[in-house]
Design an enzyme around this catalytic site. Structure first.
Site, mmCIF file in Angstrom:
data_model
loop_
_atom_site.group_PDB
_atom_site.id
_atom_site.type_symbol
_atom_site.label_atom_id
_atom_site.label_comp_id
_atom_site.label_asym_id
_atom_site.label_seq_id
_atom_site.Cartn_x
_atom_site.Cartn_y
_atom_site.Cartn_z
ATOM 1 N N HIS A 214 -42.139 -17.413 24.263
ATOM 2 C CA HIS A 214 -43.557 -16.808 24.136
ATOM 3 C C HIS A 214 -43.519 -15.521 25.157
ATOM 4 O O HIS A 214 -43.004 -15.661 26.197
ATOM 5 C CB HIS A 214 -44.518 -17.721 24.346
ATOM 6 C CG HIS A 214 -44.769 -18.287 25.520
ATOM 7 N ND1 HIS A 214 -45.605 -17.934 26.494
ATOM 8 C CD2 HIS A 214 -44.281 -19.458 26.447
ATOM 9 C CE1 HIS A 214 -45.543 -18.499 27.762
ATOM 10 N NE2 HIS A 214 -44.684 -19.319 27.693
ATOM 11 N N ASP A 233 -43.244 -17.500 33.537
ATOM 12 C CA ASP A 233 -43.731 -18.320 32.414
ATOM 13 C C ASP A 233 -44.649 -17.250 31.625
ATOM 14 O O ASP A 233 -45.644 -16.993 31.718
ATOM 15 C CB ASP A 233 -44.742 -19.334 32.733
ATOM 16 C CG ASP A 233 -45.324 -20.240 31.636
ATOM 17 O OD1 ASP A 233 -44.883 -20.034 30.479
ATOM 18 O OD2 ASP A 233 -46.299 -20.756 31.633
ATOM 19 N N GLU A 266 -48.864 -18.625 22.786
ATOM 20 C CA GLU A 266 -48.220 -19.944 22.935
ATOM 21 C C GLU A 266 -49.189 -20.794 23.855
ATOM 22 O O GLU A 266 -49.694 -22.055 23.988
ATOM 23 C CB GLU A 266 -46.900 -19.730 23.661
ATOM 24 C CG GLU A 266 -46.255 -21.232 24.150
ATOM 25 C CD GLU A 266 -46.361 -21.870 25.342
ATOM 26 O OE1 GLU A 266 -45.848 -22.949 25.341
ATOM 27 O OE2 GLU A 266 -47.112 -21.143 26.170
ATOM 28 N N GLU A 267 -49.729 -19.975 25.152
ATOM 29 C CA GLU A 267 -50.445 -20.811 26.178
ATOM 30 C C GLU A 267 -51.798 -21.180 25.599
ATOM 31 O O GLU A 267 -52.748 -22.101 26.460
ATOM 32 C CB GLU A 267 -50.651 -19.644 27.308
ATOM 33 C CG GLU A 267 -49.368 -19.053 27.982
ATOM 34 C CD GLU A 267 -48.797 -20.012 28.658
ATOM 35 O OE1 GLU A 267 -49.099 -21.383 28.634
ATOM 36 O OE2 GLU A 267 -48.051 -19.859 29.511
ATOM 37 N N ASP A 294 -38.485 -20.538 27.596
ATOM 38 C CA ASP A 294 -39.628 -20.476 28.350
ATOM 39 C C ASP A 294 -39.585 -20.951 29.759
ATOM 40 O O ASP A 294 -39.527 -22.232 29.849
ATOM 41 C CB ASP A 294 -40.707 -21.437 27.453
ATOM 42 C CG ASP A 294 -41.905 -21.376 27.827
ATOM 43 O OD1 ASP A 294 -42.273 -20.766 28.960
ATOM 44 O OD2 ASP A 294 -42.958 -22.118 27.602
ATOM 45 N N HIS A 371 -49.202 -20.040 35.743
ATOM 46 C CA HIS A 371 -50.531 -20.070 35.139
ATOM 47 C C HIS A 371 -51.506 -19.716 36.242
ATOM 48 O O HIS A 371 -52.713 -19.778 36.293
ATOM 49 C CB HIS A 371 -50.882 -21.404 34.701
ATOM 50 C CG HIS A 371 -50.151 -21.893 33.397
ATOM 51 N ND1 HIS A 371 -50.448 -23.130 32.612
ATOM 52 C CD2 HIS A 371 -49.345 -21.248 32.815
ATOM 53 C CE1 HIS A 371 -49.618 -23.147 31.736
ATOM 54 N NE2 HIS A 371 -48.815 -22.134 31.853
#
Ligand code: BES
Ligand code: ZN
Length: 409
Positions: A214, A233, A266-267, A294, A371
């Site tokens: 992603h 990420d 994706e998130e 990922d 994140h």
């Protein structure tokens, strides 16, 4: 008596009108680690003991408990939200379980099969191609992608980086030796687009090897703003794929078609990949293998220690990874699980396709800064480690895409 009953019913029905309707509780259908659900006494409506995944309908409080528990053991989200899952809404969770059972059956069949992959035949061409992987290229791709303020699918400009990525890939592919197609794929669940590059197969173009990751990022920290560099990420996996494509494009045309994907959203719940995999299944496309990259930059379990996720993946491809490791990679492979459909491989696996998810470390030792605005290139970022994941993509494109091998079921 009858009127009394009627009155009571009337009271009851008017009374409920003042009580918050059920949907205000925002219960959610989820998939989570069976151990977590059991430890928290959350009713498990259905389960797959083999991969230790349970299905439950949870209230916000339960969601919070799962998340707290997940964080305490170093996990990220802790569960997979299925409330946007169109398949689940239209066909119910029985269908979801049937699909999970089918995957288990395929893996069981493979595990019982007398003929398994033991080794890959070493090829000098493949060995030479693997030496072309450049750590400094990987660093510069990650630097470039993580410099966008964010790559979130809900951003006001969700495709800024997608458009730039397409331009870069087009410039790179300008001198490709292999016939190719590049396209942006639009979605109905998000305004963000996915990107696809197809290297068309020479002998069996309808057989497809998918290499994906992603491209989007997210900031989920409380009051953390919208800065989401997403270096690990997942600029890292995205960079691995660019580097693999750069090396492959002037190699001989593969017999099978090799498709590269940089997925959208994706998130926010595997949005791009879910639509793509569903579409491929509806069109009965013959996808032989799906690689998901990922997070590949943080060697939390040690340099060259790869976590091979055993849930939502194929036993056959996991064996294939071990075999390629013996022949080409010389890394260490450790089996582990996410405990829920933690990335886009789950989208493909749900449609019955064989998937593989080699991850930067074991789940609990993975990067804790994802994140947040702290997911940037740091002294702990390890491009030698990350380079191995480009090599995995290369072996799939140079060995599997030039063979007739497939999951034997
Ligand atoms: N890269 C993560 C998944 C991940 C995180 C795997 C930590 C292993 C360790 C992925 O981008 C992600 O954040 N996935 C979501 C789930 C998805 C269904 C929204 C998650 O894990 O919360
Ligand atoms: Zn993530």
């Amino acid at each position: 008596m009858k009127t009394a009953m009627m009155a009571l019913l009337l009271i009851a029905s008017t009374a409920t009108a003042h009580v918050a309707p059920l949907e205000n509780f925002e219960t959610k259908p989820i998939l989570a680690d069976l151990k977590d659900l059991r430890a928290l006494n959350i009713p498990v409506l259905a389960k797959d003991e083999d991969v230790e995944v349970g299905y439950a309908i949870v209230t916000p409080l339960m969601q919070q408990r799962i998340q707290e528990r997940a964080h305490s053991v170093g996990k990220c989200g802790g569960f997979e939200d299925l409330s946007q899952d169109v398949m689940l809404q239209s066909r119910g969770f029985d269908h979801l379980l049937t699909e999970m059972a089918k995957t288990k059956e395929k893996n069981d069949l493979y595990e019982r099969a007398p003929f398994k992959i033991l080794s890959l035949e070493k090829s000098a061409q493949i060995e030479a191609a693997l030496t072309e992987v450049s750590e400094s290229n990987l660093r510069s791709y990650v630097q470039w992608l993580s410099a966008f303020p964010n790559r979130n699918n809900r951003d006001s400009q969700p495709n800024k980086h997608v458009v730039e990525m397409k331009q870069r890939l087009e410039a790179m592919l300008g001198n490709a030796q292999i016939p190719y197609e590049i396209s942006e794929i639009t979605h109905s669940s998000t305004k963000q687009n996915s990107l696809r590059v197809r290297l068309i197969g020479s002998q069996r173009p309808n057989e497809i090897v998918v290499l994906g990751g992603h491209l989007d990022s997210i900031n989920q920290s409380w009051g953390g703003g919208s800065q989401a560099p997403g270096a690990d990420d997942n600029a890292s996996g995205s960079a691995n794929l660019i580097e693999a494509l750069r090396i492959l494009m002037d190699k001989p045309q593969p017999q099978r078609t090799v498709e590269f994907f940089w997925y959208a959203g994706e998130e926010s719940g595997l949005l791009g990949s879910a639509e793509i995999a569903k579409q491929y299944k509806a069109e009965k496309k013959d996808v032989v293998a799906v690689l998901q990259l990922d997070m590949t930059l943080f060697p939390g379990s040690g340099e060259l220690v790869i976590g091979s996720m055993t849930d939502f993946t194929s036993s056959w491809l996991r064996d294939y990874l071990k075999a390629m490791n013996e022949t080409y990679l010389h890394a260490r492979i450790v089996d582990d699980k996410c405990g829920y459909g933690c990335s886009d491989h789950a989208s493909w696996n749900r449609q019955g396709y064989a998937a593989l998810m080699p991850f930067e470390a074991t789940f609990s030792k993975s990067n804790k800064n994802i994140h947040t605005s702290r997911d940037v290139i740091s002294p702990e970022s390890n491009f030698k480690h990350s380079a191995v994941y480009t090599k995995i993509a290369l072996v799939l494109a140079l060995d599997l895409a030039n063979s007739q091998a497939r999951q034997p079921y």
